[in-house]
Scaffold this motif. Sequence first.
Motif, PDB file in Angstrom:
ATOM      1  N   SER A  80     -13.044   1.528   4.429  1.00  0.00           N
ATOM      2  CA  SER A  80     -12.803   0.548   5.241  1.00  0.00           C
ATOM      3  C   SER A  80     -11.887   0.235   4.435  1.00  0.00           C
ATOM      4  O   SER A  80     -11.175   0.419   3.596  1.00  0.00           O
ATOM      5  N   ASP A  81     -10.793  -0.411   5.369  1.00  0.00           N
ATOM      6  CA  ASP A  81      -9.727  -1.488   5.176  1.00  0.00           C
ATOM      7  C   ASP A  81      -8.365  -0.594   4.965  1.00  0.00           C
ATOM      8  O   ASP A  81      -8.036  -1.112   3.263  1.00  0.00           O
ATOM      9  N   ALA A  82      -8.526   0.433   4.969  1.00  0.00           N
ATOM     10  CA  ALA A  82      -7.679   1.162   4.406  1.00  0.00           C
ATOM     11  C   ALA A  82      -6.230   1.253   4.586  1.00  0.00           C
ATOM     12  O   ALA A  82      -5.727   1.311   4.004  1.00  0.00           O
ATOM     13  N   VAL A  83      -5.476   0.539   5.479  1.00  0.00           N
ATOM     14  CA  VAL A  83      -3.694   0.011   5.508  1.00  0.00           C
ATOM     15  C   VAL A  83      -3.855  -0.211   3.788  1.00  0.00           C
ATOM     16  O   VAL A  83      -3.078  -0.109   2.925  1.00  0.00           O
ATOM     17  N   ALA A  84      -4.691  -2.153   4.302  1.00  0.00           N
ATOM     18  CA  ALA A  84      -4.384  -2.243   3.282  1.00  0.00           C
ATOM     19  C   ALA A  84      -4.794  -2.168   1.470  1.00  0.00           C
ATOM     20  O   ALA A  84      -4.446  -2.100   0.435  1.00  0.00           O
ATOM     21  N   ALA A  85      -6.092  -0.960   1.741  1.00  0.00           N
ATOM     22  CA  ALA A  85      -6.629  -0.970   0.654  1.00  0.00           C
ATOM     23  C   ALA A  85      -5.408   0.111  -0.331  1.00  0.00           C
ATOM     24  O   ALA A  85      -5.770   0.244  -1.288  1.00  0.00           O
ATOM     25  N   LEU A  86      -5.119   1.352   0.589  1.00  0.00           N
ATOM     26  CA  LEU A  86      -3.925   2.533   0.174  1.00  0.00           C
ATOM     27  C   LEU A  86      -3.256   1.505  -0.610  1.00  0.00           C
ATOM     28  O   LEU A  86      -2.457   2.194  -1.104  1.00  0.00           O
ATOM     29  N   ARG A  87      -2.711   0.334   0.625  1.00  0.00           N
ATOM     30  CA  ARG A  87      -1.309  -0.300  -0.274  1.00  0.00           C
ATOM     31  C   ARG A  87      -1.661  -0.987  -1.776  1.00  0.00           C
ATOM     32  O   ARG A  87      -0.806  -0.947  -2.389  1.00  0.00           O
ATOM     33  N   THR A  88      -2.645  -1.682  -2.092  1.00  0.00           N
ATOM     34  CA  THR A  88      -2.980  -1.144  -3.050  1.00  0.00           C
ATOM     35  C   THR A  88      -3.189  -0.654  -4.042  1.00  0.00           C
ATOM     36  O   THR A  88      -2.877  -1.062  -5.493  1.00  0.00           O
ATOM     37  N   ALA A  89      -3.892   0.454  -3.894  1.00  0.00           N
ATOM     38  CA  ALA A  89      -3.330   1.790  -4.708  1.00  0.00           C
ATOM     39  C   ALA A  89      -2.274   2.260  -4.954  1.00  0.00           C
ATOM     40  O   ALA A  89      -2.394   2.199  -5.894  1.00  0.00           O
ATOM     41  N   ILE A  90      -1.494   2.091  -4.361  1.00  0.00           N
ATOM     42  CA  ILE A  90       0.094   2.564  -4.255  1.00  0.00           C
ATOM     43  C   ILE A  90       0.665   1.893  -4.794  1.00  0.00           C
ATOM     44  O   ILE A  90       1.610   2.104  -5.637  1.00  0.00           O
ATOM     45  N   GLY A  91       0.546   0.555  -5.017  1.00  0.00           N
ATOM     46  CA  GLY A  91       1.968  -0.560  -5.552  1.00  0.00           C
ATOM     47  C   GLY A  91       2.887  -0.198  -5.027  1.00  0.00           C
ATOM     48  O   GLY A  91       3.075  -0.383  -3.585  1.00  0.00           O
ATOM     49  N   ALA A  92       3.836  -1.361  -5.806  1.00  0.00           N
ATOM     50  CA  ALA A  92       4.306  -2.240  -5.225  1.00  0.00           C
ATOM     51  C   ALA A  92       6.276  -0.441  -4.635  1.00  0.00           C
ATOM     52  O   ALA A  92       5.818   0.447  -5.714  1.00  0.00           O
ATOM     53  N   THR A  93       6.799  -1.055  -3.558  1.00  0.00           N
ATOM     54  CA  THR A  93       7.924  -0.263  -3.400  1.00  0.00           C
ATOM     55  C   THR A  93       8.983   0.949  -4.849  1.00  0.00           C
ATOM     56  O   THR A  93       8.482   1.640  -4.948  1.00  0.00           O
ATOM     57  N   ASP A  94       8.952  -0.405  -5.498  1.00  0.00           N
ATOM     58  CA  ASP A  94       9.914   0.287  -6.288  1.00  0.00           C
ATOM     59  C   ASP A  94       8.621   0.284  -8.108  1.00  0.00           C
ATOM     60  O   ASP A  94       7.983  -0.761  -8.443  1.00  0.00           O
ATOM     61  N   PRO A  95       8.625   1.412  -8.341  1.00  0.00           N
ATOM     62  CA  PRO A  95       7.806   1.220  -9.408  1.00  0.00           C
ATOM     63  C   PRO A  95       7.793   0.479 -10.487  1.00  0.00           C
ATOM     64  O   PRO A  95       6.743   0.447 -11.450  1.00  0.00           O
ATOM     65  N   ALA A  96       9.085   0.143 -11.440  1.00  0.00           N
ATOM     66  CA  ALA A  96       8.744  -1.259 -11.883  1.00  0.00           C
ATOM     67  C   ALA A  96       8.536  -2.160 -11.863  1.00  0.00           C
ATOM     68  O   ALA A  96       8.251  -3.031 -13.014  1.00  0.00           O
ATOM     69  N   GLU A  97       8.071  -2.544 -10.348  1.00  0.00           N
ATOM     70  CA  GLU A  97       7.959  -4.036  -9.862  1.00  0.00           C
ATOM     71  C   GLU A  97       5.638  -3.348  -9.972  1.00  0.00           C
ATOM     72  O   GLU A  97       5.011  -4.754  -9.636  1.00  0.00           O
ATOM     73  N   ALA A  98       5.478  -2.331  -9.554  1.00  0.00           N
ATOM     74  CA  ALA A  98       3.906  -1.882  -9.610  1.00  0.00           C
ATOM     75  C   ALA A  98       3.053  -2.323 -10.895  1.00  0.00           C
ATOM     76  O   ALA A  98       3.430  -2.180 -11.482  1.00  0.00           O
ATOM     77  N   GLU A  99       2.033  -2.325 -10.321  1.00  0.00           N
ATOM     78  CA  GLU A  99       0.900  -2.125 -11.220  1.00  0.00           C
ATOM     79  C   GLU A  99       0.315  -1.685 -11.832  1.00  0.00           C
ATOM     80  O   GLU A  99       0.748  -0.342 -11.470  1.00  0.00           O
ATOM     81  N   ALA A 100      -0.078  -1.670 -13.323  1.00  0.00           N
ATOM     82  CA  ALA A 100      -0.691  -0.989 -14.575  1.00  0.00           C
ATOM     83  C   ALA A 100      -1.368   0.176 -13.212  1.00  0.00           C
ATOM     84  O   ALA A 100      -2.785  -0.968 -12.165  1.00  0.00           O
ATOM     85  N   GLY A 101      -1.953   1.738 -13.151  1.00  0.00           N
ATOM     86  CA  GLY A 101      -2.776   2.230 -12.888  1.00  0.00           C
ATOM     87  C   GLY A 101      -2.424   2.395 -11.299  1.00  0.00           C
ATOM     88  O   GLY A 101      -3.457   2.975 -10.890  1.00  0.00           O
ATOM     89  N   THR A 102      -1.377   1.832 -10.700  1.00  0.00           N
ATOM     90  CA  THR A 102      -0.976   2.543  -9.255  1.00  0.00           C
ATOM     91  C   THR A 102      -0.546   3.092  -9.656  1.00  0.00           C
ATOM     92  O   THR A 102      -0.473   4.123 -10.287  1.00  0.00           O
ATOM     93  N   VAL A 103      -0.484   3.833  -8.029  1.00  0.00           N
ATOM     94  CA  VAL A 103      -0.201   5.499  -7.866  1.00  0.00           C
ATOM     95  C   VAL A 103       1.658   4.965  -8.554  1.00  0.00           C
ATOM     96  O   VAL A 103       1.517   6.377  -8.990  1.00  0.00           O
ATOM     97  N   ARG A 104       2.733   4.086  -8.008  1.00  0.00           N
ATOM     98  CA  ARG A 104       3.479   4.059  -8.107  1.00  0.00           C
ATOM     99  C   ARG A 104       3.831   3.733  -9.591  1.00  0.00           C
ATOM    100  O   ARG A 104       5.153   4.298  -9.888  1.00  0.00           O
ATOM    101  N   LYS A 105       3.436   3.617 -10.059  1.00  0.00           N
ATOM    102  CA  LYS A 105       3.673   3.365 -11.099  1.00  0.00           C
ATOM    103  C   LYS A 105       3.241   4.037 -12.563  1.00  0.00           C
ATOM    104  O   LYS A 105       3.717   4.914 -12.948  1.00  0.00           O
ATOM    105  N   LEU A 106       1.952   5.401 -11.915  1.00  0.00           N
ATOM    106  CA  LEU A 106       1.746   6.465 -12.611  1.00  0.00           C
ATOM    107  C   LEU A 106       2.492   7.077 -12.438  1.00  0.00           C
ATOM    108  O   LEU A 106       3.286   7.540 -13.070  1.00  0.00           O
ATOM    109  N   TYR A 107       3.635   7.151 -11.001  1.00  0.00           N
ATOM    110  CA  TYR A 107       4.081   8.930 -10.898  1.00  0.00           C
ATOM    111  C   TYR A 107       5.536   9.000 -10.053  1.00  0.00           C
ATOM    112  O   TYR A 107       6.275   9.572  -9.899  1.00  0.00           O
ATOM    113  N   ALA A 108       5.671   7.573  -9.546  1.00  0.00           N
ATOM    114  CA  ALA A 108       7.198   7.170  -8.811  1.00  0.00           C
ATOM    115  C   ALA A 108       7.982   6.887 -10.388  1.00  0.00           C
ATOM    116  O   ALA A 108       7.907   6.655 -11.430  1.00  0.00           O
ATOM    117  N   GLU A 109       8.796   7.551  -9.636  1.00  0.00           N
ATOM    118  CA  GLU A 109      10.606   7.612 -10.269  1.00  0.00           C
ATOM    119  C   GLU A 109      11.368   6.647 -10.456  1.00  0.00           C
ATOM    120  O   GLU A 109      12.130   5.943 -11.160  1.00  0.00           O
TER     121      GLU A 109
END
Length: 139
Positions: A80-109
């Motif tokens: 449900s609400d797939a676009v917004a939910a995925l963007r929340t789950a992956i976090g900000a474009t820059d991992p330095a600005e991504a929230e804790a627990g998001t895909v980019r905070k956990l895995y992005a370089e």
Amino acid sequence: MAGNRTLTIIKPDAFNSGKGGQIIAHLEKAGFKIIATRVMRLTESQASAFYAVHRERPFFAPLVRFMTSGKCMPVVLERSDAVAALRTAIGATDPAEAEAGTVRKLYAESKERNAIHASDSDENAERESRFFFPESELV
Ligand code: CMP
């Protein structure tokens, strides 16, 4: 009404360092179901077409080089609400600005090698899904 599908790409940095499975598991835990997926190496022409909206940006050429540097994994996801939910789950474009627990905070370089792409609207989710998958795989 918000749609229930979106398109993600596990990018070459994450896929080639063996993070694809963990990222998929993370997204499944966030309630997404996999509708279609494949493993592929984008050609320069495919990467340029996919990111055509960024053609005039200074990061376009390095982005195309990065996206063609190894295999990636496009995935159509449903929730449900797939676009917004995925963007929340992956976090900000820059991992330095991504929230804790998001895909980019956990895995992005870095801002460029940022592990994962997500469609930014229902219209683009539809267009990007069709970019990678035939209609017959999206039923
Ligand atoms: P993505 O969500 O796939 O959409 C466009 C991509 O361009 C983005 O993730 C990043 O990988 C890349 N990108 C966006 N902004 C920048 C930037 N300022 N510098 C380098 N790469 C960027």
